[in-house]
Scaffold this motif. Structure first.
Motif, PDB file in Angstrom:
ATOM      1  N   ILE A   1      42.019  44.958  47.133  1.00 35.12           N
ATOM      2  CA  ILE A   1      40.580  45.234  47.166  1.00 35.12           C
ATOM      3  C   ILE A   1      39.903  44.118  47.946  1.00 35.12           C
ATOM      4  O   ILE A   1      40.301  42.953  47.827  1.00 35.12           O
ATOM      5  CB  ILE A   1      40.000  45.260  45.736  1.00 35.12           C
ATOM      6  N   GLN A   2      38.904  44.456  48.730  1.00 34.78           N
ATOM      7  CA  GLN A   2      38.074  43.393  49.274  1.00 34.78           C
ATOM      8  C   GLN A   2      36.623  43.751  49.025  1.00 34.78           C
ATOM      9  O   GLN A   2      36.242  44.915  49.027  1.00 34.78           O
ATOM     10  CB  GLN A   2      38.368  43.139  50.754  1.00 34.78           C
ATOM     11  N   TYR A   3      35.827  42.694  48.791  1.00 37.57           N
ATOM     12  CA  TYR A   3      34.416  42.929  48.508  1.00 37.57           C
ATOM     13  C   TYR A   3      33.581  41.796  49.099  1.00 37.57           C
ATOM     14  O   TYR A   3      34.074  40.707  49.348  1.00 37.57           O
ATOM     15  CB  TYR A   3      34.161  43.059  47.002  1.00 37.57           C
TER      16      TYR A   3
ATOM     17  N   LYS B   1      35.853  38.826  50.205  1.00 35.08           N
ATOM     18  CA  LYS B   1      36.782  38.205  49.253  1.00 35.08           C
ATOM     19  C   LYS B   1      37.864  39.229  48.958  1.00 35.08           C
ATOM     20  O   LYS B   1      37.562  40.420  48.768  1.00 35.08           O
ATOM     21  CB  LYS B   1      36.045  37.878  47.940  1.00 35.08           C
ATOM     22  N   VAL B   2      39.111  38.783  48.910  1.00 35.53           N
ATOM     23  CA  VAL B   2      40.212  39.712  48.728  1.00 35.53           C
ATOM     24  C   VAL B   2      40.826  39.547  47.340  1.00 35.53           C
ATOM     25  O   VAL B   2      41.062  38.421  46.905  1.00 35.53           O
ATOM     26  CB  VAL B   2      41.294  39.473  49.796  1.00 35.53           C
ATOM     27  N   VAL B   3      41.066  40.653  46.696  1.00 33.34           N
ATOM     28  CA  VAL B   3      41.785  40.633  45.417  1.00 33.34           C
ATOM     29  C   VAL B   3      43.176  41.179  45.695  1.00 33.34           C
ATOM     30  O   VAL B   3      43.349  42.345  46.047  1.00 33.34           O
ATOM     31  CB  VAL B   3      41.074  41.494  44.356  1.00 33.34           C
ATOM     32  N   ASP B   4      44.148  40.298  45.519  1.00 29.45           N
ATOM     33  CA  ASP B   4      45.481  40.614  45.993  1.00 29.45           C
ATOM     34  C   ASP B   4      46.416  41.189  44.943  1.00 29.45           C
ATOM     35  O   ASP B   4      47.333  41.927  45.242  1.00 29.45           O
ATOM     36  CB  ASP B   4      46.120  39.320  46.517  1.00 29.45           C
ATOM     37  N   ASP B   5      46.196  40.796  43.714  1.00 24.42           N
ATOM     38  CA  ASP B   5      47.215  41.122  42.716  1.00 24.42           C
ATOM     39  C   ASP B   5      46.811  42.348  41.918  1.00 24.42           C
ATOM     40  O   ASP B   5      46.807  42.340  40.702  1.00 24.42           O
ATOM     41  CB  ASP B   5      47.442  39.920  41.805  1.00 24.42           C
TER      42      ASP B   5
END
Lengths: 199, 436
Positions: B260-262, B271-275
């Motif tokens: 996800i990126q927001y 901002k990237v959510v990787d996990d």
């Protein structure tokens, strides 16, 4: 006889196969088409010379006279052109527009080799051929309604030996310029017809 | 034509129209015709005029792309032939070729030849391929030359199964940028392909390195579908994101992983959510209250048919927007420390209180904590975030007896600290100490 048997508006019949109203409408419509052709042919010539490089693209370019088989140059003094009858003017226009689509197609094929990336030029050349075919069809119908004999179809003398690149550029220039000159002439002629056959 | 025409038109045509036919012979001939040359090379060209024209070699001149060439480079070879020597040629100015033209003295054009000056192509590089939903293959590459070759270069993508003979040619070009090609069907899985690109122009051919791949190693999908972003109850710093896995790969055994990126509305920084793993929902936390966020999700078909390898990340889904609740909606839970810590006013006040504590005895109760308490009180009593500028009733404070003037009051702007008590006649400070 130049008459196409499928043509319902056979010149052999009387010239009142279309009502006056219908003829006048057709003339007006065709006149509008020549306005479009005048504009587009100017743009096409400008786009064409742009891609051939100097000296083609310079404003004082003076090309040598060159043969464009089957396509007469309308280098008629204006008074002489105006002095012709409507029928004779239409005849010459019909002859030119019968030949132009094929010639523009040849130019497009040559430019596909010479300028493969000039997609706008290719698009305009195709559009020009389409518009000429449309005008040729309109002229045929008007002539049929007015009882004017049409010219014979152009000889397909467009094959010819492959020319060098410079001659191809030159030939294409002449086709584009003649296309523009004939657009101006047809606009003039249809304007005259409109005054004679008002709606 | 002449036979069929009525008399009066034939007469007119002589006067009014001229039908120009090809010259029985061209007025002049240039040799070589349409040569192809490498940049920097030299060329000698000749112009031979047709003797019918009664022109002499001395009457001729040359231009290249409209520019006249210097007479020093000319040489009269015979009565009707003039040559020109060109040295150190630059790359062609237009792809249709440089126009080398032979003119007669009055400027009229007698003949022309197009020069194609450039460089041979370099090997195409950086071939990358991907398969959408295991059905097709798209490859893109970069031309080898950093600069120009000046000649039109044609690219052909070719591919073949590694151990079977036949070369195939890709047909659909420019599907993903100028240097790309798309192979729509008839691709085998679980078997390696060899893929390469050939670049050719008038000066030669260059072939790229061969890339070997199995379609299953380069699979990507459509982005996740039905991405929705919504608030989490009243929580002002969280948003919940939900999506569904891309439909096309439902039949294939794979585990998707997601990212996800927001970003906030007026920032370009994602901002990237990787996990995120395998789930189709995620909660974003630590967000700013009362802010609009844009969110995108993408998918990687990880572990196709049980392989351990990752595929290629899909495109990001179209951005979805949602906003966090404004913090004044939350009664009593507003901790001034969380939202307000960085305001300039607060920082300056903190500094002021520190200074006051040092220089004015008896202000020991004075601290930034008092300011914070005041703000909480403000919000509770007025239910608005910022009352800067308004004048509430004074807070009871303990410093007065010890002689301090307490906090400087609800000023909207930080005031400069008053001069040290020993020198000042400023009201209040130190009065009870120094004044008599």
């Amino acid at each position: 006889s130049p008459v196409d048997p499928a043509n319902l508006l056979s010149p052999a019949a009387s010239s009142s196969s279309l009502s006056q109203q219908e003829v006048a409408t057709k003339i007006k419509q065709t006149h509008s088409l020549t306005v479009l052709l005048k504009h587009c042919s100017e743009q096409l010539l400008a786009e064409y010379v742009r891609h051939q490089g100097e000296p083609f693209s310079s404003p004082d370019f003076q090309p040598p006279a060159m043969a464009v088989p089957g396509l007469p140059s309308p280098s008629v003094p204006p008074e002489a052109w105006l002095a012709l009858s409507d029928g004779k003017r239409l005849w010459h226009l019909a002859a030119a527009y019968a030949a132009l689509p094929g010639l523009l197609g040849s130019v497009r094929r040559q430019q596909a080799e010479l300028n493969p990336l000039a997609s706008e030029l290719h698009r305009q050349l195709e559009a020009a051929a389409r518009q000429c075919r449309g005008l040729a069809g309109n002229l045929e119908r008007i002539m049929g309604a007015l009882g004017v004999t049409g010219p014979p179809p152009p000889s397909s003398s467009l094959g010819g030996p492959t020319t060098g690149a410079f001659l191809a550029k030159l030939g294409g220039y002449h086709v584009c310029r003649l296309h523009r000159d004939w657009a101006m002439r047809s606009h003039e002629a249809l304007g005259l017809l409109r005054t004679k056959y008002p709606l | 034509y002449p036979a069929g025409r009525p008399d009066h038109i034939r007469d007119c045509s002589l006067m009014f129209f001229f039908f120009v036919f090809f010259f029985a012979a061209d007025p002049a001939v240039i040799s070589p015709q349409d040569p192809t040359l490498v940049i920097g090379s030299s060329l000698t060209a000749t112009c031979s005029v047709n003797s019918d024209l009664h022109l002499k070699a001395e009457d001729l001149y040359w231009t290249l792309n409209g520019r006249r060439l210097p007479p020093e480079s000319y040489k009269v070879l015979n009565g009707t032939t003039l040559s020109v020597a060109l040295a150190n040629l630059n790359g062609s100015r237009q792809q249709s070729g440089d126009n080398l033209v032979c003119h007669s003295r009055d400027g009229s054009i007698l003949a022309g030849s197009c020069l194609y000056v450039g460089l041979p192509p370099e090997k195409p590089v950086n071939i990358t391929c991907w398969s959408k939903n295991m059905k097709d293959l798209t490859c893109k590459w970069a031309p080898g030359t950093e600069g120009e070759t000046y000649l039109h270069t044609n690219y052909t993508l070719k591919y073949k199964l590694r151990w079977y003979g036949r070369d195939n040619t890709c047909q659909e070009y420019r599907t993903a940028g100028q240097y790309s090609c798309h192979i729509p069907k008839d691709l085998a899985l679980f078997t390696p392909y060899e893929i390469w690109v050939e670049a050719s122009n008038r000066l030669g051919v260059a072939v790229s390195e061969v890339v070997m791949l199995d379609i299953l190693d380069v699979v990507t999908t459509d982005p996740p579908a039905d991405v929705t972003v919504s608030r989490v109850g009243d929580l002002e710093d969280q948003l919940s994101v939900r999506w569904s896995s891309p439909p096309a790969l439902k039949d294939f055994l794979f585990q998707a992983k997601y990212q996800i990126q927001y970003r906030v509305e007026d920032s370009a920084e994602w901002k990237v959510v990787d996990d995120v793993g395998n789930q189709t929902s995620c909660r974003l936390a630590g967000l700013r209250p009362g802010t609009v966020y844009f969110v995108q999700v993408r998918c990687n078909p990880f572990g196709i048919y049980g392989s351990k390898k990752a595929g290629i990340w899909s495109d990001w889904s179209n951005p979805t927007a949602a906003s966090t609740p404004r913090s004044d909606r939350v009664p009593g839970v507003c901790d001034p420390k969380s939202g307000e810590q960085n305001t300039t006013l607060r920082r300056e006040l903190k500094q002021f209180f520190g200074w006051v504590k040092k220089h004015a005895y008896g202000c020991s109760n004075l601290s930034i904590k008092l300011y914070d308490q005041w703000r909480v009180w403000l919000q509770k009593s007025h239910k608005t975030r910022n009352q800067v500028g308004k004048d509430p009733s004074p807070i009871p404070y303990r410093g007065r007896r010890a002689g301090s003037s307490g906090p400087s009051g609800p000023g909207g702007t930080a005031r400069t600290p008053p001069p040290p008590p020993t020198h000042s006649s400023a009201a209040g400070i130190g009065r009870n100490r120094l004044g008599r």
